[in-house]
Enzyme design. Structure first.
Site, PDB file in Angstrom:
ATOM      1  N   TYR A   1       7.108 -18.449 -40.081  1.00 26.88           N
ATOM      2  CA  TYR A   1       9.400 -18.084 -41.011  1.00 26.88           C
ATOM      3  C   TYR A   1       9.586 -18.557 -41.635  1.00 26.88           C
ATOM      4  O   TYR A   1       9.650 -17.898 -42.883  1.00 26.88           O
ATOM      5  CB  TYR A   1       8.576 -16.705 -39.700  1.00 26.88           C
ATOM      6  CG  TYR A   1       7.850 -15.724 -39.030  1.00 26.88           C
ATOM      7  CD1 TYR A   1       7.462 -14.358 -39.846  1.00 26.88           C
ATOM      8  CD2 TYR A   1       8.050 -15.757 -37.595  1.00 26.88           C
ATOM      9  CE1 TYR A   1       6.600 -14.399 -38.538  1.00 26.88           C
ATOM     10  CE2 TYR A   1       7.015 -15.472 -36.381  1.00 26.88           C
ATOM     11  CZ  TYR A   1       6.283 -14.235 -37.603  1.00 26.88           C
ATOM     12  OH  TYR A   1       5.702 -13.303 -36.910  1.00 26.88           O
TER      13      TYR A   1
ATOM     14  N   LYS B   1      20.749  -6.977 -54.528  1.00 23.90           N
ATOM     15  CA  LYS B   1      22.292  -7.629 -55.067  1.00 23.90           C
ATOM     16  C   LYS B   1      23.242  -6.491 -54.130  1.00 23.90           C
ATOM     17  O   LYS B   1      23.274  -5.392 -54.738  1.00 23.90           O
ATOM     18  CB  LYS B   1      22.157  -7.738 -56.321  1.00 23.90           C
ATOM     19  CG  LYS B   1      22.563  -8.756 -57.076  1.00 23.90           C
ATOM     20  CD  LYS B   1      22.700  -8.816 -58.401  1.00 23.90           C
ATOM     21  CE  LYS B   1      22.226  -9.703 -59.122  1.00 23.90           C
ATOM     22  NZ  LYS B   1      23.323  -9.590 -60.190  1.00 23.90           N
TER      23      LYS B   1
ATOM     24  N   GLU C   1      28.970 -13.706 -62.121  1.00 22.22           N
ATOM     25  CA  GLU C   1      27.512 -14.883 -61.536  1.00 22.22           C
ATOM     26  C   GLU C   1      27.142 -16.121 -60.875  1.00 22.22           C
ATOM     27  O   GLU C   1      26.954 -16.291 -60.106  1.00 22.22           O
ATOM     28  CB  GLU C   1      26.941 -12.938 -61.931  1.00 22.22           C
ATOM     29  CG  GLU C   1      27.442 -12.375 -61.367  1.00 22.22           C
ATOM     30  CD  GLU C   1      26.371 -10.776 -62.073  1.00 22.22           C
ATOM     31  OE1 GLU C   1      25.423 -10.207 -61.237  1.00 22.22           O
ATOM     32  OE2 GLU C   1      25.969 -10.684 -63.191  1.00 22.22           O
TER      33      GLU C   1
END
Length: 122
Positions: A53, A100, A22
């Site tokens: 935003y 994830k 990872e």
């Protein structure tokens, strides 16, 4: 009571996680961000009276894809919330989901993740 702005499913590649793969290969992370903002009723129709935003997305991108790497999604989420409060004076609350979708676990699932909710520190 606050007005709320929200961003749904912002996708950013990052290098967070416990496992070495990872940290070296990275993976996609998905973010949902909701900010409660102070805004007076009848305020002028300008960007100065809210939170942009795009600027929130830029900040999350900077923190998630930078050289900062976190083992835990909870720690990444904490850093993002703290940076939102530090950067945007109008933000009083943040609710943040971090997902994830390709978590390295043996089960078939859509995603795993965390949700944290924070108020501006006094």
């Amino acid at each position: 009571m606050y007005d709320k702005i929200f961003i749904s499913n912002l996708q950013i590649h990052g290098f967070h996680g416990v496992y070495e793969a990872e940290k070296s290969l990275g993976q996609m992370f998905e973010f949902d961000i909701e900010c409660g903002i102070r805004r007076e009723s009848g305020a002028e129709d300008t960007l100065n009276n809210t939170v942009c935003y795009g600027a929130v997305c830029d900040l999350v991108y900077e923190l998630s894809s930078s050289s900062s790497r976190f083992d835990l999604l909870e720690t990444l989420a904490e850093h993002i919330c703290a940076a939102i409060f530090e950067t945007f004076d109008r933000v009083e609350t943040v609710a943040l989901n971090v997902r994830k979708p390709q978590a390295p676990i043996k089960y078939t699932l859509e995603h795993v993740g965390v949700r944290i909710e924070r108020e501006r520190p006094n």
